[in-house]
Design an enzyme around this catalytic site. Sequence first.
Site, PDB file in Angstrom:
ATOM      1  N   LYS A 258      43.387  30.581  37.742  1.00 40.30           N
ATOM      2  CA  LYS A 258      42.281  31.016  36.882  1.00 40.30           C
ATOM      3  C   LYS A 258      42.809  31.872  35.729  1.00 40.30           C
ATOM      4  CE  LYS A 258      39.049  30.545  40.673  1.00 40.30           C
ATOM      5  NZ  LYS A 258      38.344  31.118  41.823  1.00 40.30           N
TER       6      LYS A 258
ATOM      7  N   GLN B 230      37.189  36.704  44.204  1.00 32.99           N
ATOM      8  CA  GLN B 230      37.749  35.553  44.914  1.00 32.99           C
ATOM      9  C   GLN B 230      37.335  35.600  46.388  1.00 32.99           C
ATOM     10  OE1 GLN B 230      39.522  32.952  43.477  1.00 32.99           O
ATOM     11  NE2 GLN B 230      39.322  32.018  45.488  1.00 32.99           N
TER      12      GLN B 230
ATOM     13  N   ASP C 107      30.695  32.761  38.408  1.00 33.90           N
ATOM     14  CA  ASP C 107      30.784  31.807  39.523  1.00 33.90           C
ATOM     15  C   ASP C 107      29.418  31.200  39.833  1.00 33.90           C
ATOM     16  OD1 ASP C 107      33.207  31.139  40.622  1.00 33.90           O
ATOM     17  OD2 ASP C 107      33.323  32.880  41.957  1.00 33.90           O
TER      18      ASP C 107
END
Length: 285
Positions: free
Chosen positions: A53, A97, A120
């Site tokens: 990422k 994460q 997200d």
Amino acid sequence: MSEIINGKEVAKALRDSLAAEVVELGAKYGRTPNLVVILVGEDPGSVSYVTGKAKAATEVGIRNKTLRYPETITEEELLAIIAELNGDEDIDGILVQLPLPKHIDEQKVIDAIAVEKDVDAFHPSNVANLWLKKPCTQPCTPKGIIKLLKETGMEIEGKEAVVVGRSNIVGLPVAKLLLDNNATVTIAHSRTHNLGEVTRRADILVVAIGRERLVTADMIKPGAVVIDVGVNRDSRTGKLCGDVDFEPSKEVAGYITPVPGGVGPMTIACLMENTVESFKRKVTK
Ligand code: NDP
């Protein structure tokens, strides 16, 4: 013999166009999008995702930093860090994460991220707005899957789509996006009787299970578009593999995504897109 959908290439094209847009945004607004990724612990899978990422963000011109914390961080400490990032005007996207260590309530952490920085799209407000057809940030993997399907040039409208898997992160939102694109959608799961009978009806088959070779070539309708979301370790070779038995299945499918190099790169590219969109919403408010 099917065409392999090259997720790497499609993702690269999306990142390139985002990179050009970020240059323009920087010139116009005097700053560029800024993404913060939080990593707790040192799970090799998570470390590798976070590294990917950060690399993609840098390539696109998105400012980014990864905040790394030990496994022992408390829920309270993590929530305090998120609260601080929420209040920082210079930050456009926050991503934690997953998975988190067991002593931390994951949902509490997701709920704590400011909805406008939730790149997200796991925050309950984003999830609700997706189902209510209101403006929202779309979750990265499902969004990437729809882009890959469109890349084949196929019309989604009116097609029979089968999604195997019903998780909040992949299965359910993919099914919703397919429905929004006017496919007729069936969701299959671990209690589905005769999975093959269901999958063989699919013009579009999206598989998000997490078990190697669970979908075999005989379960695929000839000519179907097969999107393999699964990421597994092949017990025979030790290499990464999906949920679909790739080699024989590619002889039957019309289009198929490989693992690696299919959905994975699209997920990351869509995260970059969500960060740029989050920035644009803020500067044009
Ligand atoms: P979950 O474990 O949350 O969900 C798995 C789903 O598969 C469940 O709905 C489960 O059914 C279903 N399932 C399990 N066994 C069977 C079976 N025998 N037959 C039919 N359905 C079954 O996983 P995720 O959705 O989070 O992830 C799925 C896969 O996708 C994983 O391999 C993950 O690593 C990968 N992934 C890849 C991403 C990418 O960017 N490439 C991003 C996110 C995930 P039930 O609900 O009944 O238990």
